[in-house]
Design an enzyme around this catalytic site. Structure first.
Site, PDB file in Angstrom:
ATOM      1  N   CYS A  87      98.738  99.813  18.705  1.00  0.00           N
ATOM      2  CA  CYS A  87      99.077 100.181  19.983  1.00  0.00           C
ATOM      3  C   CYS A  87      99.133  98.750  20.969  1.00  0.00           C
ATOM      4  O   CYS A  87      99.824  97.905  20.921  1.00  0.00           O
ATOM      5  CB  CYS A  87      98.373 101.213  20.502  1.00  0.00           C
ATOM      6  SG  CYS A  87      99.395 102.164  22.006  1.00  0.00           S
ATOM      7  N   HIS A 192     100.208 104.640  16.316  1.00  0.00           N
ATOM      8  CA  HIS A 192      98.846 105.043  15.942  1.00  0.00           C
ATOM      9  C   HIS A 192      98.884 105.574  14.541  1.00  0.00           C
ATOM     10  O   HIS A 192      99.158 106.677  14.289  1.00  0.00           O
ATOM     11  CB  HIS A 192      98.190 106.135  16.674  1.00  0.00           C
ATOM     12  CG  HIS A 192      97.836 105.668  18.100  1.00  0.00           C
ATOM     13  ND1 HIS A 192      96.687 105.005  18.436  1.00  0.00           N
ATOM     14  CD2 HIS A 192      98.692 105.446  19.264  1.00  0.00           C
ATOM     15  CE1 HIS A 192      96.814 104.509  19.987  1.00  0.00           C
ATOM     16  NE2 HIS A 192      97.972 104.958  20.367  1.00  0.00           N
ATOM     17  N   GLU A 194      96.391 106.084  12.567  1.00  0.00           N
ATOM     18  CA  GLU A 194      95.552 107.099  12.236  1.00  0.00           C
ATOM     19  C   GLU A 194      95.956 108.457  12.619  1.00  0.00           C
ATOM     20  O   GLU A 194      95.131 109.489  12.152  1.00  0.00           O
ATOM     21  CB  GLU A 194      94.341 106.712  13.052  1.00  0.00           C
ATOM     22  CG  GLU A 194      94.168 106.980  14.303  1.00  0.00           C
ATOM     23  CD  GLU A 194      94.930 105.743  15.299  1.00  0.00           C
ATOM     24  OE1 GLU A 194      94.610 105.583  16.665  1.00  0.00           O
ATOM     25  OE2 GLU A 194      95.436 104.931  14.706  1.00  0.00           O
TER      26      GLU A 194
END
Length: 212
Positions: A87, A192, A194
């Site tokens: 990011c 992202h 994750e």
């Protein structure tokens, strides 16, 4: 092998830490730490720079940490340790950020970070939610990640890369928006990983296995 996620108060690292630990558990002799300690960062074999918020605030927070910024630059520039920016951590790889103020980036990938301006004015900014990747470059960290797979984005500014050969993937959001950049031992994702389910976990696993 030690992978260090840099903690410089740029956002909640809990989900990123858990995703990296989950994928490291499938590998032999892999350890993941979250750290703001420059000495720990120097011992790391891989470096991850996350980031949420505004570019100038994240850059200032990183450079304000005693020795941490220097350890990051030494590890990536001098020692060529595998690096992943996430990011705003990816955006800081750019030459210059133009969010609020003109802010120098790390200048690892040439280009500017500027506001997203969709060609369709009805499209909302920030660009938030799932979008389909268009993969245009080959890279070991992208093994098994193909055009059409989904990733999760939350951002109002985008990385306009000077050399499109260093833009490995993009998405369409009223025009091309950079999703992944890479050069040498460095790679960065605007999304992202994750939070990107199987696509993101595959990317994290590939990064942990990467031996450039």
């Amino acid at each position: 092998m030690l992978t260090a996620l840099i903690d410089y108060d740029s956002g909640n690292l809990h989900s990123a830490q858990k995703a990296f630990e989950r994928m490291a558990a499938d590998l032999t002799d892999e350890t993941v730490v979250v750290t703001s300690d420059a000495d720990v960062l120097r011992r790391a074999d891989r470096i991850v720079l996350p980031g949420d918020g505004a570019f100038p605030a994240c850059k200032a927070a990183l450079t304000d940490r005693r020795g941490l910024f220097e350890a990051l630059v030494e590890g990536v520039n001098r020692d060529a340790k595998p690096f992943l920016g996430i990011c705003v951590g990816m955006q800081m790889m750019a030459t210059t950020g133009w969010e609020y103020d003109k802010t120098p980036g790390l200048d690892w990938v040439g280009g500017d970070v500027r506001a997203i301006t969709p060609t369709d004015p009805s499209m909302k900014v920030p660009h938030m939610g799932w979008n389909d990747l268009v993969v245009t470059g080959a890279h070991p960290v992208l093994d098994g990640i193909e055009t059409g797979q989904h990733a999760y984005f939350v951002h109002s500014y985008q990385f306009e890369v000077s050399d499109l050969a260093q833009r490995l993937a993009h998405v369409n959001y009223g025009g091309d928006v950079t999703a992944i950049v890479g050069t040498g031992t460095m790679i960065g994702t605007q999304f992202h990983p994750e939070k990107s389910q199987s696509t993101g976990l595959r990317l994290i696993s590939n990064f942990l296995k990467w031996r450039p």
